[in-house]
Design a protein around this motif. Structure first.
Motif, PDB file in Angstrom:
ATOM      1  N   UNK A  42       3.426  40.074  19.353  1.00  0.00           N
ATOM      2  CA  UNK A  42       4.293  39.664  20.448  1.00  0.00           C
ATOM      3  C   UNK A  42       4.612  38.169  20.460  1.00  0.00           C
ATOM      4  N   UNK A  43       3.632  37.267  20.217  1.00  0.00           N
ATOM      5  CA  UNK A  43       3.994  35.836  20.181  1.00  0.00           C
ATOM      6  C   UNK A  43       5.058  35.523  19.131  1.00  0.00           C
ATOM      7  N   UNK A  44       4.986  36.199  17.981  1.00  0.00           N
ATOM      8  CA  UNK A  44       5.999  35.988  16.947  1.00  0.00           C
ATOM      9  C   UNK A  44       7.352  36.533  17.393  1.00  0.00           C
ATOM     10  N   UNK A  45       7.333  37.653  18.104  1.00  0.00           N
ATOM     11  CA  UNK A  45       8.582  38.234  18.593  1.00  0.00           C
ATOM     12  C   UNK A  45       9.238  37.313  19.619  1.00  0.00           C
ATOM     13  N   UNK A  46       8.417  36.723  20.477  1.00  0.00           N
ATOM     14  CA  UNK A  46       8.962  35.793  21.463  1.00  0.00           C
ATOM     15  C   UNK A  46       9.533  34.559  20.768  1.00  0.00           C
ATOM     16  N   UNK A  47       8.832  34.074  19.737  1.00  0.00           N
ATOM     17  CA  UNK A  47       9.337  32.925  18.980  1.00  0.00           C
ATOM     18  C   UNK A  47      10.639  33.292  18.263  1.00  0.00           C
ATOM     19  N   UNK A  48      10.713  34.533  17.751  1.00  0.00           N
ATOM     20  CA  UNK A  48      11.932  34.972  17.077  1.00  0.00           C
ATOM     21  C   UNK A  48      13.105  35.027  18.050  1.00  0.00           C
ATOM     22  N   UNK A  49      12.843  35.480  19.278  1.00  0.00           N
ATOM     23  CA  UNK A  49      13.908  35.530  20.290  1.00  0.00           C
ATOM     24  C   UNK A  49      14.399  34.123  20.625  1.00  0.00           C
ATOM     25  N   UNK A  50      13.447  33.193  20.799  1.00  0.00           N
ATOM     26  CA  UNK A  50      13.852  31.808  21.069  1.00  0.00           C
ATOM     27  C   UNK A  50      14.638  31.245  19.888  1.00  0.00           C
ATOM     28  N   UNK A  51      14.187  31.582  18.656  1.00  0.00           N
ATOM     29  CA  UNK A  51      14.877  31.098  17.473  1.00  0.00           C
ATOM     30  C   UNK A  51      16.289  31.642  17.362  1.00  0.00           C
ATOM     31  N   UNK A  52      16.454  32.925  17.722  1.00  0.00           N
ATOM     32  CA  UNK A  52      17.780  33.524  17.679  1.00  0.00           C
ATOM     33  C   UNK A  52      18.734  32.833  18.649  1.00  0.00           C
ATOM     34  N   UNK A  53      18.241  32.562  19.850  1.00  0.00           N
ATOM     35  CA  UNK A  53      19.078  31.856  20.834  1.00  0.00           C
ATOM     36  C   UNK A  53      19.418  30.444  20.345  1.00  0.00           C
ATOM     37  N   UNK A  54      18.432  29.797  19.722  1.00  0.00           N
ATOM     38  CA  UNK A  54      18.678  28.442  19.213  1.00  0.00           C
ATOM     39  C   UNK A  54      19.676  28.472  18.057  1.00  0.00           C
TER      40      UNK A  54
ATOM     41  N   UNK B  40      22.015  30.653  17.605  1.00  0.00           N
ATOM     42  CA  UNK B  40      23.333  30.921  18.183  1.00  0.00           C
ATOM     43  C   UNK B  40      23.946  29.628  18.727  1.00  0.00           C
ATOM     44  N   UNK B  41      23.110  28.814  19.365  1.00  0.00           N
ATOM     45  CA  UNK B  41      23.607  27.545  19.900  1.00  0.00           C
ATOM     46  C   UNK B  41      24.023  26.589  18.793  1.00  0.00           C
ATOM     47  N   UNK B  42      23.452  26.756  17.581  1.00  0.00           N
ATOM     48  CA  UNK B  42      23.780  25.864  16.464  1.00  0.00           C
ATOM     49  C   UNK B  42      25.043  26.273  15.724  1.00  0.00           C
ATOM     50  N   UNK B  43      25.594  27.446  16.021  1.00  0.00           N
ATOM     51  CA  UNK B  43      26.736  27.947  15.263  1.00  0.00           C
ATOM     52  C   UNK B  43      27.910  26.969  15.192  1.00  0.00           C
ATOM     53  N   UNK B  44      28.295  26.304  16.289  1.00  0.00           N
ATOM     54  CA  UNK B  44      29.403  25.334  16.172  1.00  0.00           C
ATOM     55  C   UNK B  44      29.104  24.209  15.185  1.00  0.00           C
ATOM     56  N   UNK B  45      27.851  23.712  15.187  1.00  0.00           N
ATOM     57  CA  UNK B  45      27.485  22.643  14.258  1.00  0.00           C
ATOM     58  C   UNK B  45      27.468  23.148  12.813  1.00  0.00           C
ATOM     59  N   UNK B  46      26.990  24.377  12.617  1.00  0.00           N
ATOM     60  CA  UNK B  46      26.974  24.954  11.275  1.00  0.00           C
ATOM     61  C   UNK B  46      28.397  25.154  10.761  1.00  0.00           C
TER      62      UNK B  46
ATOM     63  N   UNK C 186      22.447  21.814   6.053  1.00  0.00           N
ATOM     64  CA  UNK C 186      22.009  22.874   6.954  1.00  0.00           C
ATOM     65  C   UNK C 186      20.496  22.853   7.146  1.00  0.00           C
ATOM     66  N   UNK C 187      19.745  22.604   6.069  1.00  0.00           N
ATOM     67  CA  UNK C 187      18.292  22.492   6.187  1.00  0.00           C
ATOM     68  C   UNK C 187      17.906  21.317   7.087  1.00  0.00           C
ATOM     69  N   UNK C 188      18.624  20.206   6.942  1.00  0.00           N
ATOM     70  CA  UNK C 188      18.354  19.032   7.774  1.00  0.00           C
ATOM     71  C   UNK C 188      18.677  19.324   9.239  1.00  0.00           C
ATOM     72  N   UNK C 189      19.754  20.053   9.474  1.00  0.00           N
ATOM     73  CA  UNK C 189      20.118  20.418  10.846  1.00  0.00           C
ATOM     74  C   UNK C 189      19.041  21.290  11.477  1.00  0.00           C
ATOM     75  N   UNK C 190      18.562  22.303  10.739  1.00  0.00           N
ATOM     76  CA  UNK C 190      17.516  23.179  11.277  1.00  0.00           C
ATOM     77  C   UNK C 190      16.218  22.410  11.505  1.00  0.00           C
ATOM     78  N   UNK C 191      15.918  21.459  10.589  1.00  0.00           N
ATOM     79  CA  UNK C 191      14.702  20.660  10.758  1.00  0.00           C
ATOM     80  C   UNK C 191      14.813  19.771  11.986  1.00  0.00           C
ATOM     81  N   UNK C 192      15.966  19.144  12.148  1.00  0.00           N
ATOM     82  CA  UNK C 192      16.180  18.234  13.278  1.00  0.00           C
ATOM     83  C   UNK C 192      16.103  18.981  14.604  1.00  0.00           C
ATOM     84  N   UNK C 193      16.676  20.198  14.641  1.00  0.00           N
ATOM     85  CA  UNK C 193      16.686  20.982  15.879  1.00  0.00           C
ATOM     86  C   UNK C 193      15.423  21.825  16.042  1.00  0.00           C
ATOM     87  N   UNK C 194      14.519  21.747  15.040  1.00  0.00           N
ATOM     88  CA  UNK C 194      13.256  22.497  15.058  1.00  0.00           C
ATOM     89  C   UNK C 194      13.493  24.007  15.185  1.00  0.00           C
ATOM     90  N   UNK C 195      14.437  24.481  14.368  1.00  0.00           N
ATOM     91  CA  UNK C 195      14.769  25.903  14.329  1.00  0.00           C
ATOM     92  C   UNK C 195      14.484  26.425  12.929  1.00  0.00           C
TER      93      UNK C 195
END
Length: 237
Positions: A40-52, A54-60, A78-87
């Motif tokens: 469950x903790x991983x599932x919750x992290x995955x849900x937060x990651x999915x929302x994050x 989605x929010x990054x789509x315009x930047x991507x 793209x790797x730098x963007x994900x690292x910077x946003x901690x996604x």
């Protein structure tokens, strides 16, 4: 395998007063629920990651517009963007990956005639008329679609179809609420449109799995798929 077999047997013994001859099947459902609670903790992290993500789509999309002709530079950006946003791009895969060992353990446990050099007594357990080590083809061969074992599988197929339909509608609703952002010049990112069309139907593939694996593994799949549908409805709202 011997340790895991003992665990299933002990769970079945604990559930025997409540479930009688189907205690082993109930133990598998309980075991699946315990695995999903651990994940469950991983599932919750995955849900937060999915929302994050989605929010990054315009930047991507902007990065693809700027570096679309230079794949290496685009990948670094793209790797730098994900690292910077901690996604983490892989966070959505972790819950499924951590469940695979449990599924394969059940699969092998109820596919083996011997465990630790002794006869596998778990194969004597049943879910009503269907042996936990049997498959749908065995049920059809013994009594046909409307035999005792065939009806057990029919019930599982109905549950899977209902859950898959629920997941289909949920995925369609989520996709509609989070449309794909164009990569540039009004065009969608290549391949994402096809993924968006296929994703809602993935839950129906569980029907195929249930038909070909031992009944014990099918119970794991049905329970886990149902859990996933409820979990997505709660975590991704």
């Amino acid at each position: 395998m011997s340790v895991f077999a003992s665990l299933v047997e002990r769970l079945a013994d604990l559930l025997q007063p409540l479930f009688g001859a189907t205690a082993a099947a109930a133990a598998i459902v309980l075991f699946t629920a315990l695995v999903r609670l651990l994940v469950l903790p991983l599932s919750r992290a995955a849900a937060r990651g999915q929302k994050a993500r989605t929010a990054l789509q315009p930047k991507i999309a902007e990065l693809r517009r700027k570096h679309g002709k230079n794949p290496e530079k685009l990948q670094r950006a793209m790797l730098e963007l994900h690292r910077k946003e901690k996604v983490s791009p892989l966070s959505g895969c972790l819950p499924a990956l951590f469940q695979l060992p449990a599924f394969f353990l059940l699969y092998h446990l109820f596919s083996s005639t011997t465990i630790g050099g002794r006869a596998n007594e778990l194969l004597t357990h049943r879910l009503f008329a269907a042996p936990l080590g049997g498959r749908w083809a065995d049920a059809l061969g013994e009594g046909g679609m409307f035999g005792g074992a065939g009806l057990v599988y029919a019930g599982l197929f109905v549950v899977v179809a209902a859950v898959a339909t629920f997941s289909y509608r949920l995925t369609k609703r989520m996709t509609a609420a989070q449309p794909l952002v164009p990569a540039g010049d009004g065009e969608q990112v290549p391949g994402l449109a096809a993924v968006g069309r296929v994703m809602p139907f993935l839950s129906f593939f569980t029907l195929v799995t249930v038909a070909v694996v031992p009944l014990a593994a099918a119970l794991y799949m049905v329970t886990s798929t149902t859990w996933s549908a409820v979990e997505r409805a709660v975590l991704y709202r």
